[in-house]
Structure formats: C-alpha cells, structure tokens
Motif scaffolding. Sequence first.
Motif, short mmCIF file in Angstrom:
data_model
loop_
_atom_site.label_atom_id
_atom_site.label_comp_id
_atom_site.label_asym_id
_atom_site.label_seq_id
_atom_site.Cartn_x
_atom_site.Cartn_y
_atom_site.Cartn_z
N CYS A 45 0.99 -1.21 -0.43
CA CYS A 45 -0.15 0.29 0.15
C CYS A 45 1.17 0.97 0.02
O CYS A 45 1.63 1.23 0.61
CB CYS A 45 -0.83 -0.31 1.19
SG CYS A 45 -2.14 1.39 1.26
N HIS A 47 -0.19 4.16 0.85
CA HIS A 47 -0.71 4.98 1.70
C HIS A 47 -0.28 4.78 2.76
O HIS A 47 0.37 5.82 3.92
CB HIS A 47 -2.07 5.00 1.93
CG HIS A 47 -2.52 5.18 0.00
ND1 HIS A 47 -2.62 6.55 -0.05
CD2 HIS A 47 -2.76 4.17 -0.38
CE1 HIS A 47 -3.37 6.79 -1.27
NE2 HIS A 47 -4.35 4.99 -1.36
N CYS A 48 0.26 3.64 3.54
CA CYS A 48 0.49 3.23 4.07
C CYS A 48 1.28 1.59 4.54
O CYS A 48 2.11 1.54 6.02
CB CYS A 48 -1.00 2.46 5.44
SG CYS A 48 -1.35 0.94 5.06
N CYS A 64 -6.52 -2.30 0.34
CA CYS A 64 -5.47 -2.47 1.24
C CYS A 64 -6.12 -2.62 2.42
O CYS A 64 -7.60 -2.18 2.88
CB CYS A 64 -5.08 -0.99 1.78
SG CYS A 64 -3.74 -1.26 3.29
N CYS A 67 -5.66 0.09 5.63
CA CYS A 67 -5.99 1.12 5.94
C CYS A 67 -7.62 1.50 5.14
O CYS A 67 -7.87 2.75 4.76
CB CYS A 67 -5.26 2.36 5.34
SG CYS A 67 -4.47 2.75 3.90
ZN ZN Z 1 -3.28 1.02 3.52
#
Ligand code: ZN
Length: 340
Positions: A45, A47-48, A64, A67
């Motif tokens: 992911c 984002h995280c 994901c 998140c």
């Molecule tokens: Zn994520």
Amino acid sequence: MPLHFLKTAKARTLSVKRVMRMTEEEAVAEFQKLRWPDTNGEPVCPHCDCPRCYNIRTRKIFKCSACRKTFSVTSGTIFHSAKLELRDYLGVIALFVNAVKGISALQISRDIGISYKAAFVLLHKLRESIDHARNGLKLGGEVEIDGAYYGGHVRPPNTGREGKRPDAKTAKTRKQCVLTMVARGGATVPVVVRSENTEEVLAATAKHLLPDTKVYADEHGSYDALHARYEMHRINHRLKYAEGDVSTNQAESFHSRMRRGEIGQYHRISGRLLHRYAFEMAYRSDRRRVDNGATYTELGQMALSHPVSREWKGYWQKRAPGIDKPPGVSGGAAATGGAC
Ligand SMILES: [Zn+2]
C-alpha cells in the motif's frame, strides 16, 4: 580477437519485440515487479506501506487491508492516471534504453503509435526520474572535468558560402555550458552553467567532488583555482590529447555522445531543458557496458519510484490553446528536442 561486449549475446537481454508481444495481463505483472521489487511484485500500500492488499480485478485496482484505501499499480508514480496501455509504456522504456544516442519524441510517436504530445511528455518524465535519482551523486577517486557548449542555434544568413558568418558573440550568449565531471570507472555528473568560468567550476566541484579527489583537466584557465583544493593533473590540448594517464578523454567522450544526440536526434535543445538531456546522456554513458535488460529494469524502477511529476502532469492542458511549444522556447516543437 574477442568480440566487443556490445556485440555479444550477453549485451542483448531485452528486445522490443518481446515487450510489444506482451498481453496486458503480462504488462501489469511486469509493472508490479518493477514497482515492488522487494516483494517480487506483490502490492504494497502506497498510503501506509502495508503489504496485505487484495486485488479487485474488475476495476484493475488493489485495496489495502489496513487503511482500506484503493490504489493501482501506477498510483502516485510518474505514470499516475495512465491513459495508454501499460505495454506501451514498457515499449517506450525499451526503445529509450536501446537508443544509445537518444531518441526523439516524434520517433517514439511513430514507433508506438501514440501522439507526439504524449511521447514528448513521457520522455521528459523518464528524464526527470533519471535526474531525480542521480542528482545528488558525489564523485571521488580519479575525476575528469571538461565543459562544452550546447543549444542556442542561430540561423546562418542566406548569403552563400562567401557571406557573413553568424555572429559568434550572439551565438555564444544563447548557448549554455555543460560542465561534466566523469569518475574513471564510476559515474558521470553534468552541471549546466552559463559559461566555463572559475566561479561556476568551484561551485560545481564543491557540490559533486569528494575532498581527496584527483582531478584531471585541460589547460583552460577556469580550472586553475582547483589546484588549491585538489590534486590536479593538466593536459595541454594544443600539444597532445593524453600523456600517460593524464587526459580528459572520458569527459570528451561524454560530450561526443551528447553532441551526437543534439545533432542527430534532438536538433535544437531548449536551454530550459538542457540539464535534463545532459542527465539522460550521462545515464546512457554510464550504462554503455551494461546489458540492455538490466538498464530497462533499472529505468523502470526509477520511473515507478518517482512521485507524480509536478512539471509534466497535465503539461499540454496547462498550455494555452493553439500554442504547441513550451514557454521560453522559440522555433516551435522542434526546439524542444522533439524533432527528427
Ligand atoms: Zn494502506
């Protein structure tokens, strides 16, 4: 006599034919491997950084588990909001890698069957990712330094061979110098400066050379000040090009490649973008003894680890309608390095 490396099968580990025969599923798998080499292509992911993601095949995206955000294989990279088939992007990278003296946007547009504007932006995104990956390079050991002037084409007057030659002063002011430092057995770092003078030479070497570097330069006066900082070796080009190991031949060979790119592929390079072309040629020069498959993988990884380009995303939409050339450039699209 042994074959030159470039003529052996070991140098040919990639073919455009193989890339362009990929199905779109194979191209997606290749993109995943280039983007997430540490997990062998398994999505992570953006984002995280969570490695537990699942595939929503119908929408060609991942979700994901941590998140709950969705992303695609191109999200957050220079290929963000990709409009072409992924195979075409891989084809452009393969053609770019195989063209040792550079490749023009018009040629890419004809080879892949995409618009000139798409090819122009795509090539500049690749150059930006090379620039980004190599900008902070520091050189040490034995380093050759040399400058040469590029750009600033002045059309000769139509007065025949006996007529007045172009005003050298005007031509010079529009040209810019690419000051190049080449570590023997190492990397090439080009810096674009207004002219080859002491101030620019001191600034460039302070930024890119390590303290104990041995520097090889010609007799140009701008390098005199370097004697106070480095062990210097000078060669007088009026007398000879090399004396023992004292020469700037590797720096000259970079300039030879860059000049061939300017004359044979790009024709007129915009001063605003000259540093990007110089980084491209430095990268090509440093990879000249590496097989093309390895360079393709490395460039693909560089491109997919580079964030969305602020300069090139939506480039043509930002331009006023009817204007077909970037700002600060005269002479139409050809002046941007897209000709040929
Ligand atoms: Zn994520």
